[in-house]
Design a protein around this motif. Structure first.
Motif, PDB file in Angstrom:
ATOM      1  N   UNK A 182      -2.553  -3.046 -13.544  1.00 21.02           N
ATOM      2  CA  UNK A 182      -3.697  -3.221 -12.572  1.00 21.02           C
ATOM      3  C   UNK A 182      -3.465  -4.358 -11.539  1.00 21.02           C
ATOM      4  N   UNK A 183      -3.021  -5.418 -11.921  1.00 26.45           N
ATOM      5  CA  UNK A 183      -2.928  -6.381 -10.834  1.00 26.45           C
ATOM      6  C   UNK A 183      -2.039  -5.942  -9.827  1.00 26.45           C
ATOM      7  N   UNK A 184      -0.667  -5.113 -10.021  1.00 28.44           N
ATOM      8  CA  UNK A 184      -0.085  -4.584  -8.989  1.00 28.44           C
ATOM      9  C   UNK A 184      -0.652  -3.423  -8.372  1.00 28.44           C
ATOM     10  N   UNK A 185      -1.484  -2.647  -8.719  1.00 30.47           N
ATOM     11  CA  UNK A 185      -2.178  -1.428  -8.214  1.00 30.47           C
ATOM     12  C   UNK A 185      -3.376  -2.257  -7.164  1.00 30.47           C
ATOM     13  N   UNK A 186      -3.840  -3.281  -7.727  1.00 30.09           N
ATOM     14  CA  UNK A 186      -4.882  -4.030  -6.840  1.00 30.09           C
ATOM     15  C   UNK A 186      -4.219  -4.473  -5.848  1.00 30.09           C
ATOM     16  N   UNK A 187      -3.022  -5.267  -5.726  1.00 34.42           N
ATOM     17  CA  UNK A 187      -2.413  -5.721  -4.623  1.00 34.42           C
ATOM     18  C   UNK A 187      -1.944  -4.666  -3.513  1.00 34.42           C
ATOM     19  N   UNK A 188      -1.432  -3.541  -4.160  1.00 33.45           N
ATOM     20  CA  UNK A 188      -1.284  -2.468  -3.234  1.00 33.45           C
ATOM     21  C   UNK A 188      -2.239  -1.954  -2.328  1.00 33.45           C
ATOM     22  N   UNK A 189      -3.598  -1.779  -3.277  1.00 34.68           N
ATOM     23  CA  UNK A 189      -4.707  -1.254  -2.519  1.00 34.68           C
ATOM     24  C   UNK A 189      -4.998  -2.254  -1.343  1.00 34.68           C
ATOM     25  N   UNK A 190      -4.805  -3.504  -1.333  1.00 27.30           N
ATOM     26  CA  UNK A 190      -5.001  -4.177  -0.291  1.00 27.30           C
ATOM     27  C   UNK A 190      -3.940  -3.988   0.778  1.00 27.30           C
ATOM     28  N   UNK A 191      -2.988  -3.550   0.651  1.00 26.41           N
ATOM     29  CA  UNK A 191      -1.849  -3.190   1.536  1.00 26.41           C
ATOM     30  C   UNK A 191      -2.021  -1.776   2.488  1.00 26.41           C
ATOM     31  N   UNK A 192      -2.472  -0.662   1.945  1.00 26.78           N
ATOM     32  CA  UNK A 192      -2.851   0.276   2.504  1.00 26.78           C
ATOM     33  C   UNK A 192      -4.046   0.974   1.888  1.00 26.78           C
ATOM     34  N   UNK A 193      -4.988   1.660   2.832  1.00 27.00           N
ATOM     35  CA  UNK A 193      -5.738   2.318   2.382  1.00 27.00           C
ATOM     36  C   UNK A 193      -5.511   3.707   1.555  1.00 27.00           C
ATOM     37  N   UNK A 194      -6.525   4.382   0.931  1.00 25.86           N
ATOM     38  CA  UNK A 194      -5.840   5.756   0.185  1.00 25.86           C
ATOM     39  C   UNK A 194      -5.489   6.852   1.189  1.00 25.86           C
ATOM     40  N   UNK A 195      -5.891   6.756   2.372  1.00 26.23           N
ATOM     41  CA  UNK A 195      -5.223   7.553   3.512  1.00 26.23           C
ATOM     42  C   UNK A 195      -3.840   7.380   3.796  1.00 26.23           C
ATOM     43  N   UNK A 196      -3.179   6.268   3.636  1.00 24.94           N
ATOM     44  CA  UNK A 196      -2.125   5.624   4.097  1.00 24.94           C
ATOM     45  C   UNK A 196      -1.966   4.839   5.267  1.00 24.94           C
ATOM     46  N   UNK A 197      -3.492   4.735   6.095  1.00 21.28           N
ATOM     47  CA  UNK A 197      -3.518   3.725   7.190  1.00 21.28           C
ATOM     48  C   UNK A 197      -3.598   2.384   6.807  1.00 21.28           C
ATOM     49  N   UNK A 198      -3.152   1.489   7.397  1.00 19.03           N
ATOM     50  CA  UNK A 198      -3.144  -0.074   7.207  1.00 19.03           C
ATOM     51  C   UNK A 198      -4.745  -0.433   7.247  1.00 19.03           C
ATOM     52  N   UNK A 199      -4.871  -1.404   6.596  1.00 19.71           N
ATOM     53  CA  UNK A 199      -6.370  -1.941   6.200  1.00 19.71           C
ATOM     54  C   UNK A 199      -6.949  -2.362   7.711  1.00 19.71           C
ATOM     55  N   UNK A 200      -8.262  -2.184   7.773  1.00 17.32           N
ATOM     56  CA  UNK A 200      -8.938  -2.713   9.200  1.00 17.32           C
ATOM     57  C   UNK A 200      -9.034  -4.250   8.941  1.00 17.32           C
ATOM     58  N   UNK A 201      -8.674  -5.040  10.047  1.00 22.25           N
ATOM     59  CA  UNK A 201      -8.882  -6.408  10.086  1.00 22.25           C
ATOM     60  C   UNK A 201     -10.341  -6.786   9.766  1.00 22.25           C
ATOM     61  N   UNK A 202     -10.449  -8.002   8.886  1.00 26.07           N
ATOM     62  CA  UNK A 202     -11.596  -8.371   8.619  1.00 26.07           C
ATOM     63  C   UNK A 202     -12.057  -9.467   9.540  1.00 26.07           C
ATOM     64  N   UNK A 203     -13.177  -9.749  10.098  1.00 24.47           N
ATOM     65  CA  UNK A 203     -13.692 -10.837  10.748  1.00 24.47           C
ATOM     66  C   UNK A 203     -13.491 -12.341   9.840  1.00 24.47           C
ATOM     67  N   UNK A 204     -12.944 -13.234  10.406  1.00 25.28           N
ATOM     68  CA  UNK A 204     -12.703 -14.469   9.711  1.00 25.28           C
ATOM     69  C   UNK A 204     -13.878 -15.296  10.095  1.00 25.28           C
ATOM     70  N   UNK A 205     -14.505 -16.326   9.344  1.00 19.80           N
ATOM     71  CA  UNK A 205     -15.585 -17.205   9.867  1.00 19.80           C
ATOM     72  C   UNK A 205     -15.369 -18.102  11.053  1.00 19.80           C
ATOM     73  N   UNK A 206     -13.992 -18.401  11.007  1.00 18.93           N
ATOM     74  CA  UNK A 206     -13.684 -19.344  12.287  1.00 18.93           C
ATOM     75  C   UNK A 206     -13.074 -18.402  13.425  1.00 18.93           C
TER      76      UNK A 206
END
Length: 74
Positions: free
Chosen positions: A11-35
């Motif tokens: 589960x931990x491995x799958x969760x960390x892989x989900x953060x690296x790529x989306x389900x369609x293989x594209x890289x994740x969208x950057x998220x704005x940081x508070x600063x």
């Protein structure tokens, strides 16, 4: 006990892989940081609704459409 530890590891491995790529293989969208630096589009585009951005010797036009969307073209 071994099965539970194995399932948690999978589960931990799958969760960390989900953060690296989306389900369609594209890289994740950057998220704005508070600063992150923020600037109003009205301040950036000025009254003309457009601005030329120079980046690595290339010129890009950022403009606002009549519908209020932003378009960046080279």
């Amino acid at each position: 006990m071994i099965i539970i530890v194995t399932l948690i590891t999978i589960f931990n491995t799958m969760t960390s892989l989900d953060k690296l790529t989306a389900t369609d293989g594209t890289p994740p969208k950057p998220h704005p940081q508070p600063n992150d630096r923020r600037i109003s589009s009205k301040n950036l585009l000025g009254p003309e609704g457009r601005v030329i951005i120079e980046h690595d010797g290339q010129h890009y036009l950022l403009r606002q459409t009549h519908a209020g969307k932003l378009i960046l073209t080279k």
